[in-house]
Design an enzyme around this catalytic site. Sequence first.
Site, short mmCIF file in Angstrom:
data_model
loop_
_atom_site.label_atom_id
_atom_site.label_comp_id
_atom_site.label_asym_id
_atom_site.label_seq_id
_atom_site.Cartn_x
_atom_site.Cartn_y
_atom_site.Cartn_z
N GLY A 12 0.76 -1.25 0.00
CA GLY A 12 0.00 0.00 0.00
C GLY A 12 0.79 1.29 0.00
N MET A 90 -4.60 -7.05 -6.84
CA MET A 90 -4.13 -8.11 -7.73
C MET A 90 -5.24 -9.00 -8.29
SD MET A 90 -1.00 -7.41 -7.83
CE MET A 90 -0.13 -8.81 -8.51
N HIS A 109 -0.28 1.22 -13.10
CA HIS A 109 0.46 0.06 -13.60
C HIS A 109 1.92 0.47 -13.81
CE1 HIS A 109 1.09 -3.78 -15.53
NE2 HIS A 109 1.77 -3.14 -16.46
N GLY A 143 -10.68 -5.27 -19.91
CA GLY A 143 -9.41 -5.92 -20.22
C GLY A 143 -8.43 -5.84 -19.07
N ASP A 145 -5.33 -4.06 -17.93
CA ASP A 145 -4.47 -2.88 -18.14
C ASP A 145 -4.65 -2.26 -19.52
OD1 ASP A 145 -3.32 -3.33 -15.58
OD2 ASP A 145 -1.92 -4.77 -16.43
N GLU A 174 5.26 6.63 -9.56
CA GLU A 174 3.87 6.23 -9.30
C GLU A 174 3.27 7.13 -8.24
OE1 GLU A 174 3.12 2.03 -8.69
OE2 GLU A 174 4.92 1.48 -9.77
#
Length: 200
Positions: A12, A90, A109, A143, A145, A174
């Site tokens: 996290g 996940m 991602h 889909g 990603d 990120e």
Amino acid sequence: MLQLGVLISGRGTNLQAIIDACEAGKVPAKVAVVIANDPSAGGLERAKKHNIPAVVIDNRQFRDKHIYELEIVKVLKEHAVGLVCLAGYMRIVGQVLLAHYPQKIVNIHPSLLPSFPGLNAQKQALDHGVTVTGCTVHYVDEGCDTGPIIVQSAVPVKEDDTEETLSARILEQEHHIYPLAIEFIAKDKLQVEGRKVRLK
Ligand code: GRF
């Protein structure tokens, strides 16, 4: 104010970046609830430290993905969530979540999509021999990603990079771009036209 529901499976650190940006007033949104599919997810403790409700919905206890996701939707609705943020979650998002939150689910991602979707994106990039990789925040569709891209950040690959060193440099980015993308959404600055996401 926009209420966020953050879905996690692990440590996290992106969740932390989002919480910090909201608390600092940089992002006009609030993390209303954190949901983990794995009871051992470290991010649950991070939520608790900030007095954010932390809920475990263990996917292994559900035989049916629809029922599992309905449980998630129930918790999200209880907290009036307007945007669902996947942060190291996940599981592939299924029809139930998508139907309840159309174009209101985002993901981060660790590659420059559409390159290297799926698992171990940093290793995929190293194995492929690219000299630049990075990270992407995108809307979630059916889909893996594949949804419209909101923000990307490029990260050079160094000759002596390992999966660990490269992942660490990507992760830094990120933590910048995920709060930024949420800020755009919270300020209603994005317009989606097909695959293209434009700044209004
Ligand atoms: C990040 O690399 C993210 O891009 C990917 O999973 C990882 C989660 O890390 N989807 P953390 O749990 O946010 O630290």
